[in-house]
Design a protein around this motif. Structure first.
Motif, mmCIF file in Angstrom:
data_model
loop_
_atom_site.group_PDB
_atom_site.id
_atom_site.type_symbol
_atom_site.label_atom_id
_atom_site.label_comp_id
_atom_site.label_asym_id
_atom_site.label_seq_id
_atom_site.Cartn_x
_atom_site.Cartn_y
_atom_site.Cartn_z
ATOM 1 N N HIS A 173 -11.076 -11.843 4.802
ATOM 2 C CA HIS A 173 -10.635 -10.451 4.971
ATOM 3 C C HIS A 173 -9.363 -10.188 4.169
ATOM 4 O O HIS A 173 -8.417 -10.974 4.204
ATOM 5 C CB HIS A 173 -10.380 -10.161 6.454
ATOM 6 N N ARG A 174 -9.345 -9.079 3.419
ATOM 7 C CA ARG A 174 -8.166 -8.700 2.637
ATOM 8 C C ARG A 174 -7.518 -7.477 3.278
ATOM 9 O O ARG A 174 -8.214 -6.538 3.674
ATOM 10 C CB ARG A 174 -8.555 -8.377 1.192
ATOM 11 N N PHE A 175 -6.199 -7.500 3.340
ATOM 12 C CA PHE A 175 -5.479 -6.390 3.970
ATOM 13 C C PHE A 175 -5.311 -5.256 2.964
ATOM 14 O O PHE A 175 -4.614 -5.386 1.962
ATOM 15 C CB PHE A 175 -4.115 -6.857 4.482
ATOM 16 N N GLN A 176 -5.978 -4.134 3.255
ATOM 17 C CA GLN A 176 -5.934 -2.971 2.375
ATOM 18 C C GLN A 176 -5.258 -1.817 3.103
ATOM 19 O O GLN A 176 -5.364 -1.680 4.319
ATOM 20 C CB GLN A 176 -7.346 -2.561 1.953
ATOM 21 N N CYS A 177 -4.545 -0.956 2.341
ATOM 22 C CA CYS A 177 -3.900 0.214 2.929
ATOM 23 C C CYS A 177 -4.972 1.142 3.499
ATOM 24 O O CYS A 177 -5.988 1.392 2.847
ATOM 25 C CB CYS A 177 -3.076 0.940 1.862
ATOM 26 N N PRO A 178 -4.753 1.685 4.704
ATOM 27 C CA PRO A 178 -5.747 2.604 5.267
ATOM 28 C C PRO A 178 -5.780 3.954 4.553
ATOM 29 O O PRO A 178 -6.734 4.709 4.706
ATOM 30 C CB PRO A 178 -5.291 2.762 6.725
ATOM 31 N N MET B 26 -2.244 -4.235 0.635
ATOM 32 C CA MET B 26 -0.942 -4.236 1.299
ATOM 33 C C MET B 26 -0.125 -5.416 0.764
ATOM 34 O O MET B 26 -0.622 -6.543 0.684
ATOM 35 C CB MET B 26 -1.105 -4.354 2.810
ATOM 36 N N VAL B 27 1.113 -5.154 0.387
ATOM 37 C CA VAL B 27 1.986 -6.172 -0.202
ATOM 38 C C VAL B 27 2.888 -6.746 0.888
ATOM 39 O O VAL B 27 3.526 -6.003 1.632
ATOM 40 C CB VAL B 27 2.851 -5.563 -1.327
ATOM 41 N N GLY C 6 3.588 4.251 0.947
ATOM 42 C CA GLY C 6 4.684 3.878 1.839
ATOM 43 C C GLY C 6 4.250 3.414 3.218
ATOM 44 O O GLY C 6 5.091 3.115 4.064
ATOM 45 N N HIS C 7 2.948 3.331 3.474
ATOM 46 C CA HIS C 7 2.472 2.866 4.778
ATOM 47 C C HIS C 7 2.932 1.428 5.027
ATOM 48 O O HIS C 7 2.827 0.572 4.150
ATOM 49 C CB HIS C 7 0.942 2.930 4.833
ATOM 50 N N VAL C 8 3.489 1.163 6.213
ATOM 51 C CA VAL C 8 3.939 -0.191 6.551
ATOM 52 C C VAL C 8 3.331 -0.618 7.886
ATOM 53 O O VAL C 8 2.987 0.217 8.726
ATOM 54 C CB VAL C 8 5.484 -0.293 6.636
ATOM 55 N N MET C 9 3.208 -1.935 8.070
ATOM 56 C CA MET C 9 2.717 -2.489 9.324
ATOM 57 C C MET C 9 3.237 -3.921 9.434
ATOM 58 O O MET C 9 3.492 -4.590 8.429
ATOM 59 C CB MET C 9 1.183 -2.485 9.361
ATOM 60 N N PRO C 10 3.443 -4.407 10.656
ATOM 61 C CA PRO C 10 3.862 -5.804 10.809
ATOM 62 C C PRO C 10 2.678 -6.730 10.539
ATOM 63 O O PRO C 10 1.528 -6.388 10.862
ATOM 64 C CB PRO C 10 4.299 -5.880 12.273
ATOM 65 N N PRO C 11 2.897 -7.891 9.942
ATOM 66 C CA PRO C 11 1.783 -8.828 9.733
ATOM 67 C C PRO C 11 1.247 -9.315 11.080
ATOM 68 O O PRO C 11 2.028 -9.767 11.930
ATOM 69 C CB PRO C 11 2.430 -9.993 8.962
#
Length: 721
Positions: free
Chosen positions: A435-440, A446-447, A461-466
């Motif tokens: 699974h790859r983390f992609q911006c919604p 997601m970097v 600019g969307h952010v989320m905790p790992p």
């Protein structure tokens, strides 16, 4: 005049006519307040014959509400606004808004209430209040400005005011700026510099349009040369505007300017508080601001007596505005200089092919500085073949580069590692299920930013905790970082050289002139051994003890199908190489690459910049690409994928058959979703002689599309995403 045509600051409206009150004096350029329905909107009086509209009977006209006691926008600025709107296919009101960029500057009040921390800690310290006090620090500003800086709501700031942790301060906003002294500390120029400066001074005295390309290698003293043109403008009582591509560059520039002229210039950029913007705008409009240094938006301000324009680092792509009015500040600067009949200096160590071509055909006069100032020599550049000299598994620095870093540390000299990739890793995936983390909201990965413990999208600019577990397979501790960012390189440096003092320099860490000043101070005091940075460190900085530059991944910018990819990579690496050996000590540059035979790398190592540019220019000429042809992007976006696709097909089907013009697409944009909107693109390729704006204006003007669809035109595009 009993009636007047007004351009209102509302991009959805065309010009409207109003009645002039009996006791009011209105002329073209006057800044007015006009009624529109129940509201009142700021606008500017315009010549009726330049902006035709439906004639309304004078008896039906509503009177202007107010005429501001401010100098009218001069005719050259009005012509620039018209030209920009026409060339970039933008509403004239959207361009005008950039000229009236400080709403508070229109009012007569000379004080404003701002807020700052008192140092007292409130009894009830919630997490949001603690965050606000920590981030505000010594910052001062309006409630909204402090809330934005602290990433909290206005109510949190107001609560801290009531608790006594933040206090109100009355600020005088129209104090005059100090006057630069053209004879404060003139430099000792070398022969080539003196000859270049003399040309600029002569052009200043002639008071006519004169476009120059100041082409000087890094460290050749270009800034000191155009400072002499600024000194002459000061002696003649004329204003100067210096455009810089990055806010972070203003601090080193301010320091050099103050040393030469005895005080700071007037800054203009997005980091200013509202009171600072008001003070600067009014001083610019009255002529009291004699030298302005700013970002691209400073180009449209209403200078009372503009006499000189300088575009520093003129090759920088950040001079192209990608949102709103999609103009290129370098080209608009030349047009403003032409309309104002003044000299304009485009300064660069690596001029864009478009600029070089204008010099080649004689439109711009080239002034060259081929050698570094004093005894400084250009650094030696060598390629590190990552196939022959690979880094150890899990590492990114080749053994030969590591040895050079070690030797530099032993000599007490500073090093710079350049990688144009923010964060820790550009991609995070699950090693169990892939699974790859992609911006919604965007078609982008997601970097990981490990320093702040966040996954971030660099587009919206969307952010989320790992998360601890993979959201797809729910396996814990299965996430793995792929590829390097500057934070990962910093970790590698810390593991290799635990005693070395390193610093990360990106837009995440240097986000204001104050932060840039702190970085410069630490470098000059010798408190930093190794800098790990992005393109933010490739220009404008002068550190005599920095002798080694390592380019971690020279291949990074060569992919993606951008027609300027090779040119941009060459410019970027040449600029970062130019940070090395600017003092008495010789500099060395190691360029890590998997393709040492690539034309860009070969040109860098051999020093054959002319050969590289000739080959790139010839390739553009054969393909009729800019500057030998014209491009325009048409970008369709909607929250509804079907609507976006159908509108794109409609635009594609109705493309006119015009000799010398081809239309490619539509197709999903490479960045197919951005900020929650689906995107489609068409690309228009036209002959240089074709007035492609008129064709596109007539083509799109005849079509209708759903209200939720946006259609934007990017003339002379620099981004193809």
């Amino acid at each position: 005049m009993s009636r007047v045509r007004v351009v209102l600051l509302n991009a959805a409206l065309g010009p409207l006519d109003y009645r002039v009150p009996v006791d009011a004096a209105v002329e073209p350029g006057s800044i007015v307040l006009a009624p529109l329905g129940p509201r009142q909107i700021t606008g500017v009086a315009w010549e009726a014959d330049r902006l035709p509209t439906d004639e309304i009977d004078e008896k039906r006209l509503r009177p202007l509400a107010h005429v501001y006691d401010l100098p009218p926008l001069a005719a050259p600025l009005r012509r620039l606004i018209e030209w920009t709107a026409d060339y970039y296919l933008a509403p004239i009101a959207a361009v005008l808004r950039m000229a009236l960029a400080s709403a508070s500057a229109l009012d007569g009040s000379r004080t404003i209430t701002e807020y700052r921390a008192t140092g007292r800690v409130p009894e009830r310290l919630t997490p949001q209040r603690a965050q606000a006090l920590e981030r505000i620090g010594e910052r001062q500003g309006l409630v909204r400005e402090l809330a934005l800086a602290a990433d909290v709501s206005d109510s949190v700031i107001r609560g801290l005011v009531k608790a006594g942790a933040i206090e109100a301060v009355e600020v005088a906003v129209d104090d005059p700026f100090p006057s630069p002294d053209p004879d404060h500390d003139p430099p000792a120029l070398e022969a080539a510099q003196a000859a270049a400066a003399a040309e600029f001074v002569e052009a200043m005295r002639a008071e006519r349009f004169a476009p120059f390309l100041l082409d000087g290698v890094t460290g050749s003293g270009k800034t000191e040369v155009y400072f002499e043109a600024i000194a002459e403008a000061l002696r003649l009582g004329r204003q100067t505007l210096v455009l810089l591509p990055e806010i972070a560059l203003t601090e080193p520039f301010l320091k050099r300017f103050a040393a030469r002229f005895g005080c700071d210039p007037v800054p203009w950029h997005s980091g200013l508080r509202q009171s600072q913007r008001r003070r600067a705008w009014r001083a610019i409009a009255t002529g009291d601001a004699q030298v302005v240094v700013g970002a691209r938006s400073a180009l449209f301000l209403p200078y009372a007596k503009l006499g000189l324009l300088v575009v520093d680092e003129a090759h920088e792509t950040s001079f192209k505005q990608e949102d709103g009015v999609q103009y290129h500040a370098r080209d608009v600067a030349v047009m403003r200089a032409k309309l104002e009949a003044i000299p304009v200096i485009l300064a660069s160590a690596t001029p864009a092919i478009e600029t070089r071509q204008m010099a080649e055909i004689g439109v711009y006069k080239e002034v060259a500085l081929p050698n570094r100032y004093g005894d400084a020599e250009m650094p030696d550049i060598a390629a590190v073949d990552l196939i022959q000299d690979p880094p150890p598994r899990g590492r990114w620095l080749a053994p030969s580069l590591v040895r050079e870093l070690e030797a530099n540390l032993e000599r007490g000299e500073q090093s710079l590692l350049f990688l144009n990739r923010r964060g820790y890793a550009p991609l995070t995936l699950c090693r169990s299920c892939g699974h790859r983390f992609q911006c919604p909201n965007c078609t982008a990965w997601m970097v990981e930013h490990r320093l702040v413990g966040r996954l971030a999208c660099h587009h919206c600019g969307h952010v989320m905790p790992p998360p601890r577990a993979c959201p797809e397979c729910h396996e814990e501790d299965s996430l793995v970082a792929c590829g390097p960012g500057v934070e990962r390189i910093a970790d590698e440096v810390a593991a290799l050289f635990p005693e070395a003092r390193s610093i990360i320099v990106t837009s995440d860490t240097i986000w204001s002139p104050a932060k840039a000043a702190e970085f410069v101070g630490r470098m000059e005091r010798g408190e930093v051994d190794i800098v790990i940075g992005t393109q933010l460190v490739t220009k404008g900085y002068h550190f005599p003890n920095l002798t080694l530059v390592g380019v971690v991944d020279a291949d990074l910018g060569l992919s993606g199908g951008d027609l300027r990819a090779a040119e941009r990579s060459f410019q970027q690496i040449m600029q970062v190489a130019g940070r090395a050996g600017r003092g008495e000590k010789p500099g060395r540059v190691l360029v890590q690459t998997h393709e040492p035979a690539a034309p860009v790398i070969s040109a860098l190592v051999s020093g054959d910049a002319e050969g590289f540019y000739e080959a790139e220019t010839q390739a553009r000429r054969e393909a009729a690409m800019p500057p030998f042809g014209r491009l325009a992007g048409i970008i369709i976006s909607s929250e509804d994928l079907a609507e976006a696709a159908e509108t794109a097909r409609l635009i594609g089907r109705t493309a006119p058959q015009v000799e010398g013009m081809a239309v490619f697409g539509p197709a999903p944009a490479p960045l197919a979703m951005l900020r929650g909107r689906h995107r489609q693109r068409l690309l228009v390729h036209a002959a240089r002689s074709l007035d492609v704006q008129d064709v596109i204006r007539e083509w799109l003007g005849a079509l209708e599309w759903p209200r939720g669809v946006r259609v934007a035109v990017d003339v002379d595009p620099y981004s193809f995403l």
